[in-house]
Design a protein around this motif. Structure first.
Motif, PDB file in Angstrom:
ATOM      1  N   LEU A 225     -25.501  57.156  59.726  1.00  0.00           N
ATOM      2  CA  LEU A 225     -24.657  56.551  58.711  1.00  0.00           C
ATOM      3  C   LEU A 225     -23.755  55.477  59.311  1.00  0.00           C
ATOM      4  O   LEU A 225     -23.451  54.481  58.658  1.00  0.00           O
ATOM      5  CB  LEU A 225     -23.835  57.616  57.997  1.00  0.00           C
ATOM      6  N   SER A 226     -23.311  55.689  60.548  1.00  0.00           N
ATOM      7  CA  SER A 226     -22.503  54.664  61.215  1.00  0.00           C
ATOM      8  C   SER A 226     -23.284  53.355  61.314  1.00  0.00           C
ATOM      9  O   SER A 226     -22.727  52.262  61.125  1.00  0.00           O
ATOM     10  CB  SER A 226     -22.091  55.127  62.612  1.00  0.00           C
ATOM     11  N   GLY A 227     -24.573  53.473  61.607  1.00  0.00           N
ATOM     12  CA  GLY A 227     -25.407  52.283  61.673  1.00  0.00           C
ATOM     13  C   GLY A 227     -25.557  51.607  60.326  1.00  0.00           C
ATOM     14  O   GLY A 227     -25.552  50.370  60.238  1.00  0.00           O
ATOM     15  N   LEU A 228     -25.669  52.397  59.262  1.00  0.00           N
ATOM     16  CA  LEU A 228     -25.848  51.826  57.926  1.00  0.00           C
ATOM     17  C   LEU A 228     -24.619  51.050  57.460  1.00  0.00           C
ATOM     18  O   LEU A 228     -24.751  50.068  56.729  1.00  0.00           O
ATOM     19  CB  LEU A 228     -26.152  52.943  56.917  1.00  0.00           C
ATOM     20  N   ILE A 229     -23.418  51.498  57.867  1.00  0.00           N
ATOM     21  CA  ILE A 229     -22.198  50.841  57.385  1.00  0.00           C
ATOM     22  C   ILE A 229     -21.544  49.986  58.467  1.00  0.00           C
ATOM     23  O   ILE A 229     -20.424  49.501  58.279  1.00  0.00           O
ATOM     24  CB  ILE A 229     -21.191  51.881  56.852  1.00  0.00           C
ATOM     25  N   ALA A 230     -22.224  49.784  59.577  1.00  0.00           N
ATOM     26  CA  ALA A 230     -21.654  49.009  60.685  1.00  0.00           C
ATOM     27  C   ALA A 230     -21.223  47.621  60.218  1.00  0.00           C
ATOM     28  O   ALA A 230     -21.933  46.947  59.461  1.00  0.00           O
ATOM     29  CB  ALA A 230     -22.681  48.890  61.808  1.00  0.00           C
ATOM     30  N   GLY A 231     -20.050  47.220  60.658  1.00  0.00           N
ATOM     31  CA  GLY A 231     -19.528  45.903  60.319  1.00  0.00           C
ATOM     32  C   GLY A 231     -18.804  45.830  58.992  1.00  0.00           C
ATOM     33  O   GLY A 231     -18.208  44.798  58.659  1.00  0.00           O
ATOM     34  N   ARG A 291     -23.778  60.927  46.831  1.00  0.00           N
ATOM     35  CA  ARG A 291     -24.355  61.606  47.986  1.00  0.00           C
ATOM     36  C   ARG A 291     -25.309  62.721  47.556  1.00  0.00           C
ATOM     37  O   ARG A 291     -26.356  62.936  48.185  1.00  0.00           O
ATOM     38  CB  ARG A 291     -23.218  62.176  48.844  1.00  0.00           C
ATOM     39  N   SER A 292     -24.973  63.435  46.475  1.00  0.00           N
ATOM     40  CA  SER A 292     -25.774  64.578  46.051  1.00  0.00           C
ATOM     41  C   SER A 292     -27.166  64.168  45.595  1.00  0.00           C
ATOM     42  O   SER A 292     -28.073  65.010  45.519  1.00  0.00           O
ATOM     43  CB  SER A 292     -25.064  65.336  44.924  1.00  0.00           C
ATOM     44  N   GLU A 293     -27.356  62.899  45.285  1.00  0.00           N
ATOM     45  CA  GLU A 293     -28.663  62.414  44.866  1.00  0.00           C
ATOM     46  C   GLU A 293     -29.514  61.963  46.049  1.00  0.00           C
ATOM     47  O   GLU A 293     -30.606  61.431  45.868  1.00  0.00           O
ATOM     48  CB  GLU A 293     -28.496  61.275  43.857  1.00  0.00           C
ATOM     49  N   GLY A 294     -28.986  62.158  47.258  1.00  0.00           N
ATOM     50  CA  GLY A 294     -29.740  61.802  48.452  1.00  0.00           C
ATOM     51  C   GLY A 294     -29.747  60.323  48.757  1.00  0.00           C
ATOM     52  O   GLY A 294     -30.561  59.850  49.565  1.00  0.00           O
ATOM     53  N   ILE A 295     -28.817  59.581  48.139  1.00  0.00           N
ATOM     54  CA  ILE A 295     -28.763  58.128  48.328  1.00  0.00           C
ATOM     55  C   ILE A 295     -27.770  57.799  49.444  1.00  0.00           C
ATOM     56  O   ILE A 295     -26.647  58.306  49.454  1.00  0.00           O
ATOM     57  CB  ILE A 295     -28.342  57.429  47.030  1.00  0.00           C
ATOM     58  N   HIS A 296     -28.168  56.944  50.372  1.00  0.00           N
ATOM     59  CA  HIS A 296     -27.278  56.478  51.430  1.00  0.00           C
ATOM     60  C   HIS A 296     -26.573  55.191  50.981  1.00  0.00           C
ATOM     61  O   HIS A 296     -27.130  54.421  50.189  1.00  0.00           O
ATOM     62  CB  HIS A 296     -28.047  56.197  52.716  1.00  0.00           C
ATOM     63  N   PRO A 297     -25.372  54.944  51.484  1.00  0.00           N
ATOM     64  CA  PRO A 297     -24.697  53.688  51.122  1.00  0.00           C
ATOM     65  C   PRO A 297     -25.416  52.492  51.753  1.00  0.00           C
ATOM     66  O   PRO A 297     -25.661  52.467  52.951  1.00  0.00           O
ATOM     67  CB  PRO A 297     -23.292  53.867  51.709  1.00  0.00           C
ATOM     68  N   ASP A 298     -25.775  51.515  50.916  1.00  0.00           N
ATOM     69  CA  ASP A 298     -26.378  50.298  51.442  1.00  0.00           C
ATOM     70  C   ASP A 298     -25.415  49.134  51.230  1.00  0.00           C
ATOM     71  O   ASP A 298     -24.282  49.323  50.779  1.00  0.00           O
ATOM     72  CB  ASP A 298     -27.741  50.035  50.790  1.00  0.00           C
ATOM     73  N   ARG A 299     -25.862  47.930  51.526  1.00  0.00           N
ATOM     74  CA  ARG A 299     -24.966  46.769  51.442  1.00  0.00           C
ATOM     75  C   ARG A 299     -24.511  46.506  50.016  1.00  0.00           C
ATOM     76  O   ARG A 299     -23.506  45.829  49.805  1.00  0.00           O
ATOM     77  CB  ARG A 299     -25.672  45.524  51.989  1.00  0.00           C
ATOM     78  N   ALA A 300     -25.247  47.035  49.040  1.00  0.00           N
ATOM     79  CA  ALA A 300     -24.882  46.807  47.646  1.00  0.00           C
ATOM     80  C   ALA A 300     -23.906  47.849  47.106  1.00  0.00           C
ATOM     81  O   ALA A 300     -23.394  47.710  45.996  1.00  0.00           O
ATOM     82  CB  ALA A 300     -26.142  46.794  46.773  1.00  0.00           C
ATOM     83  N   THR A 301     -23.638  48.885  47.884  1.00  0.00           N
ATOM     84  CA  THR A 301     -22.784  49.977  47.410  1.00  0.00           C
ATOM     85  C   THR A 301     -21.314  49.618  47.552  1.00  0.00           C
ATOM     86  O   THR A 301     -20.848  49.278  48.641  1.00  0.00           O
ATOM     87  CB  THR A 301     -23.057  51.274  48.191  1.00  0.00           C
ATOM     88  N   ASP A 302     -20.569  49.689  46.451  1.00  0.00           N
ATOM     89  CA  ASP A 302     -19.115  49.505  46.483  1.00  0.00           C
ATOM     90  C   ASP A 302     -18.403  50.847  46.650  1.00  0.00           C
ATOM     91  O   ASP A 302     -17.526  50.999  47.500  1.00  0.00           O
ATOM     92  CB  ASP A 302     -18.627  48.844  45.183  1.00  0.00           C
ATOM     93  N   ILE A 303     -18.771  51.808  45.809  1.00  0.00           N
ATOM     94  CA  ILE A 303     -18.148  53.137  45.787  1.00  0.00           C
ATOM     95  C   ILE A 303     -19.207  54.172  46.125  1.00  0.00           C
ATOM     96  O   ILE A 303     -20.235  54.268  45.437  1.00  0.00           O
ATOM     97  CB  ILE A 303     -17.540  53.462  44.408  1.00  0.00           C
ATOM     98  N   TYR A 304     -18.955  54.928  47.175  1.00  0.00           N
ATOM     99  CA  TYR A 304     -19.885  55.989  47.572  1.00  0.00           C
ATOM    100  C   TYR A 304     -19.211  57.319  47.285  1.00  0.00           C
ATOM    101  O   TYR A 304     -18.167  57.649  47.859  1.00  0.00           O
ATOM    102  CB  TYR A 304     -20.233  55.867  49.049  1.00  0.00           C
ATOM    103  N   VAL A 305     -19.794  58.090  46.361  1.00  0.00           N
ATOM    104  CA  VAL A 305     -19.191  59.356  45.922  1.00  0.00           C
ATOM    105  C   VAL A 305     -19.814  60.504  46.710  1.00  0.00           C
ATOM    106  O   VAL A 305     -21.021  60.750  46.623  1.00  0.00           O
ATOM    107  CB  VAL A 305     -19.406  59.568  44.410  1.00  0.00           C
ATOM    108  N   VAL A 306     -18.982  61.202  47.466  1.00  0.00           N
ATOM    109  CA  VAL A 306     -19.435  62.348  48.262  1.00  0.00           C
ATOM    110  C   VAL A 306     -19.219  63.600  47.426  1.00  0.00           C
ATOM    111  O   VAL A 306     -18.151  64.223  47.451  1.00  0.00           O
ATOM    112  CB  VAL A 306     -18.683  62.430  49.601  1.00  0.00           C
ATOM    113  N   ASP A 307     -20.234  63.971  46.663  1.00  0.00           N
ATOM    114  CA  ASP A 307     -20.137  65.141  45.776  1.00  0.00           C
ATOM    115  C   ASP A 307     -21.002  66.269  46.317  1.00  0.00           C
ATOM    116  O   ASP A 307     -21.792  66.885  45.593  1.00  0.00           O
ATOM    117  CB  ASP A 307     -20.526  64.781  44.345  1.00  0.00           C
TER     118      ASP A 307
END
Length: 429
Positions: A225-231, A291-307
């Motif tokens: 996940l650190s790699g996915l949100i790096a920068g 998060r519960s839907e198995g989706i990782h945050p990508d560059r298009a994600t503004d709000i990531y809900v950890v449910d």
């Protein structure tokens, strides 16, 4: 064991209302608030065999209380004692199951119904009962006293609000607190209130939450996940409640232009609210994923809900800035110790009455900053996102403040040593 007439009347009344209590239990199951496969445990029926030998019963109401007791559970199992750990919520049960040491088992605590408590105690026969914080259930306390099972309050607290309420019922609270063999209080204020209300023996041992290990996380998942949100600029709002998410979303909208690719992570206190939080974000024109839907945050994600449950260790490690929920609305504030131990700068609102000592220590050390509303929150988040050195300095100070307040587990174990020795010698029986 003689009890005031009001306790006997309470016991009779609850016994008569048992069908209604059972109905409530099934309603909670229907709403998803009870574990369908283990509902009988709430009625005192065991789902495990009792271990041979001496057994210590340790109880925490929900996630925070139960997790804070883990160091005590570990100390006891290291000494060869079996430990029964109980809690009352589904989320606490799922977390505890993963983190209990060998020699400890989990059960749901039975509701405070005489038949349920009797069934529970006749199976488990604990030698000692340790109850965390301010769990005071009359039928349970009476049943323990009648069986001559020592009862100790650990990490005890008595807020000023609770103290004022109990002062209106002095006979009831005194009759209950007198049944505690020992009350181990978090602070001198807690100790004074407990003593004034009738606790016969009170010792200040500190808050054991300061000694709890930070929540774990799989290093591989952290790295992924650190790699996915790096920068990307990232901040986390943890354990949020209704009324707070709208403010957090407003902050994201206010800062998005100043901080391109800003990622705001929201972890609602109750994961079942994930769809509602994501819907709020989408209504504000933001791109949200869960998060519960198995989706990782990508560059298009503004709000990531950890449910999800049991992943806060992961997200505390990913975010250098953490807003603690339950503080912007009058909930009283959730535990900021875990993010402080994992290197985060802490933000919080004005409502921290359930954890005053912790937040005061963090504020004094300048490891935390209080905000009042979405406008002041936006300014604070903007400053920290714009100044990495300031964020690192706050994170260092928050960790040092928490570290300085440790030692409560050692003092707690020393205080209950005589009860453990008594159990191991078989003196009570």
């Amino acid at each position: 064991m003689s009890f005031p007439i009001i306790f006997k009347a309470y016991r009779t009344a609850v016994s008569m209302l048992e069908p209604a209590v059972l109905g409530l239990l099934y309603w909670r199951r229907h709403k998803g608030r009870e574990d369908r496969t283990r509902l009988s445990e709430r009625q005192g029926y065991p789902s495990r065999e009792r271990p041979k030998g001496h057994l210590m019963w340790v109880h925490g109401a929900s996630i925070g209380e139960t997790l804070s007791l883990l160091p005590i559970v570990e100390r006891m199992t290291q000494r060869g004692l079996s430990v029964l750990v109980t809690s009352g919520t589904k989320t606490s049960a799922s977390l505890i199951a993963r983190r209990l040491p060998p020699g400890a088992i989990h059960q749901f605590v039975p509701l405070d119904v005489p038949r349920y408590i009797k069934r529970f105690l006749e199976h488990w026969h604990p030698d000692l009962a340790l109850i965390a914080e301010s769990e005071i259930w009359p039928n349970t306390i009476m049943a323990l006293a009648e069986r001559d099972i020592p009862l100790v309050m650990v990490n005890g607290r008595m807020s000023d609000r609770s103290y004022q309420r109990w002062q209106k019922m002095p006979g009831i609270i005194r009759g209950l607190l007198e049944r505690f063999a020992l009350c181990l209080a978090q602070t001198s204020d807690d100790a004074e209130r407990l003593a004034r209300l009738g606790a016969p023996r009170v010792i200040v041992t500190g808050n054991i939450k300061f000694d709890a290990a930070p929540p774990p996380a799989d290093p591989r998942v952290v790295a992924h996940l650190s790699g996915l949100i790096a920068g990307r600029p990232v901040w986390l709002a943890a354990s949020t409640h209704p009324g707070e998410e709208s403010a957090i979303i407003a902050v994201h909208r206010a800062l998005a232009n100043r901080h391109p690719h800003l990622l705001t992570i929201i972890a609602p206190r109750h994961p079942h609210r994930g769809p509602d939080v994501a819907s709020l974000a989408r209504q504000a024109g933001l791109r949200a994923s869960r998060r519960s839907e198995g989706i990782h945050p990508d560059r298009a994600t503004d709000i990531y809900v950890v449910d999800t449950v049991g992943e806060m260790g992961l997200f505390y490690r990913l975010s250098p800035i953490v807003l603690m929920g339950g503080t912007l609305v009058p909930i009283g504030g959730h535990n900021p110790i875990e993010p402080a131990k994992l290197g985060a700068a802490i933000l919080h609102g004005p409502h921290v009455h359930t954890a005053t000592e912790i937040y005061e220590a963090l504020d004094r050390s300048r490891g935390a900053v209080m905000v009042k509303d979405s406008a002041t929150l936006a300014r604070a988040v903007n400053e920290l996102l714009s100044n990495a050195a300031l964020t690192r300095d706050m994170a260092r100070k928050s960790g040092e403040a928490v570290q300085a307040l440790g030692g409560a587990v050692d003092r707690t174990m020393q205080s209950v040593e005589s009860f453990i020795v008594q159990a191991k010698l078989g003196a009570r029986r």
